[in-house]
Write an enzyme that holds these catalytic residues in place. Structure first.
Site, PDB file in Angstrom:
ATOM      1  N   LYS A 136      19.544 -42.049 -18.026  1.00  0.00           N
ATOM      2  CA  LYS A 136      19.994 -40.976 -18.905  1.00  0.00           C
ATOM      3  C   LYS A 136      19.659 -39.593 -18.353  1.00  0.00           C
ATOM      4  CE  LYS A 136      19.325 -43.529 -23.237  1.00  0.00           C
ATOM      5  NZ  LYS A 136      20.591 -43.952 -23.780  1.00  0.00           N
ATOM      6  N   ARG A 142      31.632 -49.470 -18.197  1.00  0.00           N
ATOM      7  CA  ARG A 142      32.189 -50.804 -18.427  1.00  0.00           C
ATOM      8  C   ARG A 142      33.161 -50.728 -19.587  1.00  0.00           C
ATOM      9  NH1 ARG A 142      29.612 -51.211 -23.215  1.00  0.00           N
ATOM     10  NH2 ARG A 142      27.452 -50.545 -23.256  1.00  0.00           N
TER      11      ARG A 142
HETATM   12  P1  ADP Z   1      21.120 -46.118 -26.391  1.00  0.00           P
HETATM   13  O1  ADP Z   1      21.509 -45.992 -24.953  1.00  0.00           O
HETATM   14  O2  ADP Z   1      19.721 -46.653 -26.570  1.00  0.00           O
HETATM   15  O3  ADP Z   1      22.137 -46.820 -27.232  1.00  0.00           O
HETATM   16  P2  ADP Z   1      22.096 -43.477 -27.034  1.00  0.00           P
HETATM   17  O4  ADP Z   1      21.641 -42.331 -26.265  1.00  0.00           O
HETATM   18  O5  ADP Z   1      23.449 -44.024 -26.745  1.00  0.00           O
HETATM   19  O6  ADP Z   1      20.997 -44.634 -26.945  1.00  0.00           O
HETATM   20  O7  ADP Z   1      22.022 -43.141 -28.569  1.00  0.00           O
HETATM   21  C1  ADP Z   1      22.226 -44.125 -29.561  1.00  0.00           C
HETATM   22  C2  ADP Z   1      22.450 -43.480 -30.905  1.00  0.00           C
HETATM   23  O8  ADP Z   1      21.346 -42.646 -31.261  1.00  0.00           O
HETATM   24  C3  ADP Z   1      23.637 -42.552 -30.991  1.00  0.00           C
HETATM   25  O9  ADP Z   1      24.829 -43.240 -31.248  1.00  0.00           O
HETATM   26  C4  ADP Z   1      23.239 -41.645 -32.129  1.00  0.00           C
HETATM   27  O10 ADP Z   1      23.482 -42.271 -33.357  1.00  0.00           O
HETATM   28  C5  ADP Z   1      21.769 -41.499 -31.966  1.00  0.00           C
HETATM   29  N1  ADP Z   1      21.427 -40.285 -31.191  1.00  0.00           N
HETATM   30  C6  ADP Z   1      21.290 -40.183 -29.858  1.00  0.00           C
HETATM   31  N2  ADP Z   1      20.970 -38.926 -29.473  1.00  0.00           N
HETATM   32  C7  ADP Z   1      20.871 -38.205 -30.603  1.00  0.00           C
HETATM   33  C8  ADP Z   1      20.540 -36.825 -30.883  1.00  0.00           C
HETATM   34  N3  ADP Z   1      20.235 -35.949 -29.921  1.00  0.00           N
HETATM   35  N4  ADP Z   1      20.542 -36.428 -32.166  1.00  0.00           N
HETATM   36  C9  ADP Z   1      20.837 -37.303 -33.168  1.00  0.00           C
HETATM   37  N5  ADP Z   1      21.129 -38.590 -32.967  1.00  0.00           N
HETATM   38  C10 ADP Z   1      21.157 -39.053 -31.712  1.00  0.00           C
END
Ligand code: ADP
Length: 671
Positions: free
Chosen positions: A116, A297
């Site tokens: 990330k 993917r």
């Molecule tokens: P992972 O890779 O663990 O799935 P993500 O970065 O894709 O994590 O984030 C998963 C979820 O977390 C997002 O869909 C959102 O709901 C929440 N999220 C992520 N970043 C933020 C943020 N900066 N503020 C609020 N919610 C967030």
């Protein structure tokens, strides 16, 4: 064009890929673990190769075994599906080394997007908006705390190597930071072997909106619009839709452009998804969205994009991997209608979404206009503890959002799953939830509405229990009314008990049952002769009476019954009730003396046993920890007492309902 493809996956996605590959004339090759020898994807493929034992890390995750199967079968290409090896750059490399086409992006694009922090820096340089935050190398807790302060609370701590919402902690205020950081680092280290974290501003009223992108080897990159995946539980998607409700065209345009930029920045080829988080506190706005990550993917939720664009994304993947140009360019793509997808899981919303396993006694999907069901299992199959417990994806399309949601709700209402507990009723409730229907929702919607959505412990519906009792007695009663009663070999069964028999008055029999694991007694009454109701039976339970003959179906929606050896399942409106005859030999001490057996709530692996025989315990004390489907569950003592026996050891696999320990309750001494 390619002539053959090996699918390095299982379940619904393997089945879905096989379908398209078949239609395109490719020879399809499946691989399977010992647990999947009779799975649907194995049966549907032209050929299938075993790749090892049930646990994924000994089969579906072993690169050498997959490559070996590809060599033996002469597969020209490998499709990794999603999950498993789909985002492992080493796998793409191994395919290249073996001279096999990897149906996915180049290994270096996977690497660039894999972590990330790196992905965020890369995007920032490419001019894609990212959430304000710190994603640098310095992991000193004091320094990170300063950064959090600068960013401004609330903040979100995320694992650099994260996925699936693991290692993510929201911190509301400064005093909570140290503890949240330590816990996020611990989770990150244990889940990903990498304790590094990044810190982000927590976006208010967050909407998860992602853009489907596609690139080809000629350098064309397009986007296929957005998907809204804001209905989440514990950061995991539950319902997805396309297009996003109330999406301003200018925002769609800006997000699409940013996503294409992101894909171009890493030389992307194939299907990918750029995930953004949008600030929805004042409605969606074109300048209020931020890059989160790119998934290199095909996504679980790709069918909603297929529905609104009329394209087959797996076909696109295969064509692009074969070196063809993208089937359509940007100005040839348009949105038509609305699509919604619900993920049907074997889990119990009424018990904290505990995963549920076991045999699928019944699995029937109602069909309907605009409905698509993607599944990899059928009735008779087992939901095993080894893999993701998703049973199916149910997708509905409509000309409008309301039509799509109505169709989804209707098909979920007609779907019957008997056996493992499922989130069917919960999903149906979501399709009807006013806040979601009106479009006024964000990623916290589910958590704020658990009770209204029925995701809280609830007693079995009395009318359903009465109905089940009548259904159970049906066969036995009919037999008793007939002349063959004497030949019944069920003399010991409560169904043939004659104790309540009275010549002139009402006949009453108490029937002991087990309803969803709890003891219950239903009274069965046969009205007295001369009342005009002779021959009918009534069930009395939970403050109501149901009559077998007069109004057999005293409920709105037709319930579905599935008879098993010792009872039945009733499924009504997606909610399952299991009713069994009480077996006096299956003594459940739990409910006799307040102590008793501690049983495994689901199939899983014992991680730790925390007590010893002879040890005194209090009600609620931790007895053992079981891991199932990547989640840990702590078993506690049902009463104050003494541990008299322990039936398991750490490391052992246990079946659902297996005894773990016996607790002898402390009997109160008379004062
Ligand atoms: P992972 O890779 O663990 O799935 P993500 O970065 O894709 O994590 O984030 C998963 C979820 O977390 C997002 O869909 C959102 O709901 C929440 N999220 C992520 N970043 C933020 C943020 N900066 N503020 C609020 N919610 C967030």
């Amino acid at each position: 064009m390619l002539s053959s493809v090996l699918i390095a996956n299982r379940g619904e996605i393997a089945v879905r890929i096989i379908r398209t590959a078949r239609r395109m004339g490719l020879r399809t090759i499946a691989v399977y673990s010992d647990a999947d020898a009779h799975a649907m994807h194995v049966r549907l493929a032209d050929e299938a190769y075993p790749i090892g034992p049930a646990p994924a890390r000994e089969s579906y995750l072993v690169i050498d075994r997959i490559i070996e199967a590809a060599r033996r079968s002469g597969a020209e290409a490998i499709h990794p599906g999603y999950g498993f090896l789909s985002e492992r750059a080493e796998f793409a490399d191994a395919c290249a080394e073996a001279g096999i086409v990897f149906i996915g992006p180049p290994a270096n694009a996977i690497r660039a997007m894999g972590l990330k922090d790196g992905a965020k820096s890369l995007m920032q340089r490419a001019g894609v908006p990212v959430v304000p935050g710190y994603h640098g190398a310095n992991q000193d807790p004091k320094f990170l705390k300063e950064k959090a302060y600068e960013i401004g609370y609330p903040v979100l701590i995320k694992a650099v190597a994260g996925g699936g919402g693991k290692g993510m902690k929201k911190v509301e205020k400064l005093v909570d930071f140290d503890e949240a950081l330590a816990s996020a680092q611990r989770e990150a280290a244990s889940s990903f072997g990498d304790p590094r974290v990044l810190i982000e501003k927590y976006v208010q009223a967050p909407r998860h909106i992602e853009i489907q992108v596609f690139g080809d080897a000629q350098g064309n990159v397009v986007h296929l619009f957005e998907r809204d995946c804001s209905l989440q539980r514990r950061h995991q998607k539950v319902i997805e839709e396309a297009p996003a409700p109330a999406m301003p065209p200018a925002m769609r345009e800006a997000m699409g452009r940013a996503a294409v930029e992101a894909a171009k920045a890493v030389g992307y080829v194939g299907a990918g998804t750029v995930e953004f988080i949008a600030d929805g506190s004042n409605g969606l706005q074109a300048d209020k969205f931020y890059f989160m990550e790119m998934n290199t993917r095909l996504q679980v939720e790709h069918p909603v994009t297929e529905a609104i664009t009329g394209q087959d994304l797996v076909e696109w993947q295969i064509r692009v991997a074969a070196g063809e140009r993208l089937p359509l360019l940007q100005d040839e793509l348009a949105i038509h209608g609305h699509a919604v997808e619900a993920r049907l899981y074997a889990e119990d919303p009424e018990r904290g979404f505990l995963p549920s396993t076991g045999r699928l006694h019944t699995l029937e999907f109602g069909d309907g206009e605009g409905v698509r069901v993607d599944t990899g299992v059928e009735a008779g199959a087992e939901v095993s503890p080894f893999y993701d417990p998703m049973i199916a994806k149910v997708i509905a399309f409509g000309e409008t959002r309301d039509e799509a949601l109505d169709r989804l709700g209707a098909v979920l209402g007609r779907t019957v799953v008997a056996g493992p507990r499922t989130n069917l009723a919960f999903l149906k409730a979501l399709t009807e939830a006013p806040g979601f229907r009106s479009g006024a929702f964000d990623t916290g919607f589910i958590d704020r509405n658990l009770a209204a959505l029925g995701a809280v412990p609830r007693a079995a519906d009395p009318a359903t229990v009465r109905l089940a009792a009548l259904k159970l007695v049906d066969g036995a009663w009919a037999a008793r009314q007939g002349r063959d009663q004497a030949r019944s070999n069920e003399a010991a069964s409560p169904w043939s008990a004659t104790d309540g028999f009275q010549l002139a008055a009402a006949r009453r029999v108490s029937v002991p049952l087990v309803v969803d694991g709890e003891r219950a007694t239903v009274e069965l009454v046969s009205p007295a002769p001369g009342t005009g109701r002779t021959g009918s039976i009534q069930a009395v339970f939970g403050g109501g009476t149901s009559d077998y003959h007069d109004d057999y179906l005293p409920v709105a929606n037709d319930p579905a019954f599935t008879l098993t050896r010792d009872g039945l399942f009733v499924v009504r409106d997606g909610r399952q009730t299991e009713v069994r005859r009480f077996d006096p030999f299956d003594v459940d001490l739990d409910h006799l003396d307040g102590g008793g057996a501690v049983k495994a709530p689901m199939h899983g692996k014992v991680i730790a046993v925390l007590v010893e025989p002879g040890q005194a315990v209090a009600k609620g004390d931790r007895i053992a920890v079981i891991e199932a489907m990547k989640m840990e569950h702590t078993l506690v003592s049902p009463a104050d007492g003494t541990v008299t026996a322990i039936a398991v050891t750490a490391g052992e696999q246990v079946a659902e309902g297996a005894p773990v320990a016996t607790i002898e309750a402390r009997t109160e001494q008379a004062a």
